[in-house]
Design a protein around this motif. Structure first.
Motif, short mmCIF file in Angstrom:
data_model
loop_
_atom_site.label_atom_id
_atom_site.label_comp_id
_atom_site.label_asym_id
_atom_site.label_seq_id
_atom_site.Cartn_x
_atom_site.Cartn_y
_atom_site.Cartn_z
N LYS A 56 0.85 -1.20 0.00
CA LYS A 56 0.00 0.00 0.00
C LYS A 56 0.88 1.24 0.00
O LYS A 56 1.92 1.29 0.67
CB LYS A 56 -0.89 -0.03 1.25
N ASN A 57 0.43 2.23 -0.76
CA ASN A 57 1.08 3.54 -0.72
C ASN A 57 0.01 4.60 -0.85
O ASN A 57 -0.86 4.51 -1.71
CB ASN A 57 2.12 3.67 -1.84
N GLU A 58 0.10 5.59 0.00
CA GLU A 58 -0.96 6.60 0.07
C GLU A 58 -0.37 7.98 -0.15
O GLU A 58 0.70 8.31 0.35
CB GLU A 58 -1.60 6.53 1.47
N ASP A 59 -1.09 8.80 -0.90
CA ASP A 59 -0.68 10.17 -1.11
C ASP A 59 -1.94 11.02 -1.24
O ASP A 59 -2.54 11.10 -2.30
CB ASP A 59 0.18 10.29 -2.38
N THR A 63 -4.60 6.34 -3.17
CA THR A 63 -3.97 5.19 -2.54
C THR A 63 -3.83 4.09 -3.57
O THR A 63 -4.79 3.80 -4.30
CB THR A 63 -4.81 4.67 -1.36
N PHE A 65 -2.92 0.05 -4.01
CA PHE A 65 -2.81 -1.23 -3.33
C PHE A 65 -2.20 -2.24 -4.29
O PHE A 65 -2.56 -2.28 -5.47
CB PHE A 65 -4.19 -1.73 -2.90
N HIS A 76 -7.18 3.83 -5.67
CA HIS A 76 -8.38 4.35 -5.04
C HIS A 76 -8.28 5.87 -4.96
O HIS A 76 -7.23 6.39 -4.51
CB HIS A 76 -8.55 3.78 -3.63
#
Lengths: 115, 115
Positions: A56-59, A63, A65, A76
């Motif tokens: 997972k990486n979120e900014d 996001t 996955f 997402h």
């Protein structure tokens, strides 16, 4: 032989809701995955990426996955905004074999965010 | 410059004519990539350069296509004796390094129409 597949050519989502864009890949040598966003008459712009060592990486609102066992990744966007309307390309890069950064792209998913 | 500059934006050629496209990478970027996008589908990798040296040319058609990146000049992609199937948008991208996790910055493309 399409190594990166985006099976949904288009997606329509209401403003404020979640947009989920999917991508599948077949090449197990792919090590790094990126999402690019493209407006008409412009080049793709980098959005977010993920290394195969993460799931997972979120900014901000975005996001990504990664499910390595399923060779599947998803983007997402929440909440979706009208300005997010664009074509989204999934891309993959192999392990650093001397041909690094040669990206393999999917065929894109056109996202339409409606009011 | 701070963006990848591609010229011309549009190019129309009769079948059999020569086409030459130009790309100025972002200042300080050592790697240049050319991609071909046909009918708004996937991006096909053509060739990449590390400074003026060919880094990876596995995507280049053996005939009719050539590319150069000379010092102090824009990079160029030349198609001799164009064919109808060469009609596409040609994107140039640059990156600082050639490592796996280096993102590419794209120009806005040259739309080549072969009539």
């Amino acid at each position: 032989d399409q190594q990166v597949k985006q099976n949904s050519p288009s997606l329509s989502v209401q403003e404020g809701r979640i947009s989920i864009l999917n991508c599948d890949y077949t090449n197990s040598m792919f090590d790094y995955f990126l999402w690019y966003k493209k407006y008409p008459a412009e080049g793709p712009t980098f959005l977010i990426s993920i290394s195969s060592i993460k799931d997972k990486n979120e900014d901000g609102r975005f996001t990504v996955f990664l499910n390595k066992s399923a060779k599947h990744l998803s983007l997402h966007i929440v909440p979706s905004q009208p300005g997010d309307s664009a074509v989204y390309f999934c891309a993959a890069s192999p392990r650093n074999t001397g041909t690094a950064s040669k990206l393999t792209f999917g065929t894109g998913t056109r996202l339409q965010v409606t009011l | 410059g701070e963006e990848v500059a591609q010229t011309p934006k549009h190019l129309v050629r009769g079948e059999g004519q020569k086409a030459k496209l130009y790309c100025a990478p972002i200042k300080g970027h050592s790697y240049v990539f050319w991609y071909q996008q046909v009918l708004k589908n996937e991006f096909k990798f053509l060739i990449s350069f590390q400074n003026e040296n060919v880094f990876d040319e596995t995507g280049m058609p053996k005939e009719r296509f050539s590319a150069k990146c000379l010092p102090n000049s824009p990079c160029s992609l030349e198609i001799q004796a164009t064919k109808l199937e060469d009609s596409a948008v040609y994107f140039c991208a640059s990156s600082r390094a050639g490592t796996t996790n280096e993102k590419l910055f794209f120009g806005s493309g040259t739309q080549l129409s072969v009539l």
